[in-house]
Design a protein around this motif. Structure first.
Motif, PDB file in Angstrom:
ATOM      1  N   LEU A 180       0.840  -1.192   0.000  1.00  0.00           N
ATOM      2  CA  LEU A 180       0.000   0.000   0.000  1.00  0.00           C
ATOM      3  C   LEU A 180       0.878   1.246   0.000  1.00  0.00           C
ATOM      4  N   LYS A 181       0.486   2.211  -0.791  1.00  0.00           N
ATOM      5  CA  LYS A 181       1.227   3.470  -0.848  1.00  0.00           C
ATOM      6  C   LYS A 181       0.657   4.430   0.181  1.00  0.00           C
ATOM      7  N   PRO A 182       1.509   5.263   0.784  1.00  0.00           N
ATOM      8  CA  PRO A 182       1.000   6.257   1.734  1.00  0.00           C
ATOM      9  C   PRO A 182       0.046   7.235   1.042  1.00  0.00           C
ATOM     10  N   VAL A 183      -0.929   7.702   1.774  1.00  0.00           N
ATOM     11  CA  VAL A 183      -1.912   8.650   1.257  1.00  0.00           C
ATOM     12  C   VAL A 183      -1.571  10.037   1.790  1.00  0.00           C
ATOM     13  N   ASP A 184      -1.558  11.029   0.910  1.00  0.00           N
ATOM     14  CA  ASP A 184      -1.327  12.407   1.340  1.00  0.00           C
ATOM     15  C   ASP A 184      -2.557  12.906   2.083  1.00  0.00           C
ATOM     16  N   THR A 185      -2.323  13.589   3.193  1.00  0.00           N
ATOM     17  CA  THR A 185      -3.418  14.124   3.988  1.00  0.00           C
ATOM     18  C   THR A 185      -3.251  15.624   4.183  1.00  0.00           C
TER      19      THR A 185
END
Length: 82
Positions: A5-10
């Motif tokens: 899973l790729k990190p999600v920008d928040t």
């Protein structure tokens, strides 16, 4: 083998508010109230202990789609919103 899973920008409520020319409390209140239009892009997690701090998760890509629909034009996504 599992797919990584790729990190999600928040975004923070402050950053989100700045993009739509509103304030952070508007964003926080909408997420805490569970308003359907706000749940499209984020969530609010209540504190574990009374008097604790709420945690807000706003997914940047989903928020930018919401902001584009809301404003009907290009939104301020520059790095100075951080």
């Amino acid at each position: 083998m599992e797919e990584e899973l790729k990190p999600v920008d928040t975004l923070t409520p402050y950053q989100a508010g700045k993009i739509i020319r509103s304030n952070a409390e508007f964003i926080r209140a909408g997420l805490r109230a569970g308003r359907p239009e706000f749940l499209q892009f984020g969530s609010a997690v209540p504190p574990k202990k009374p008097g604790g701090r709420w945690t807000y998760k706003i997914i940047k890509s989903k928020f930018l789609k919401y902001a584009d629909v809301l404003q009907g034009r290009e939104v301020n996504t520059s790095e100075n919103c951080k």
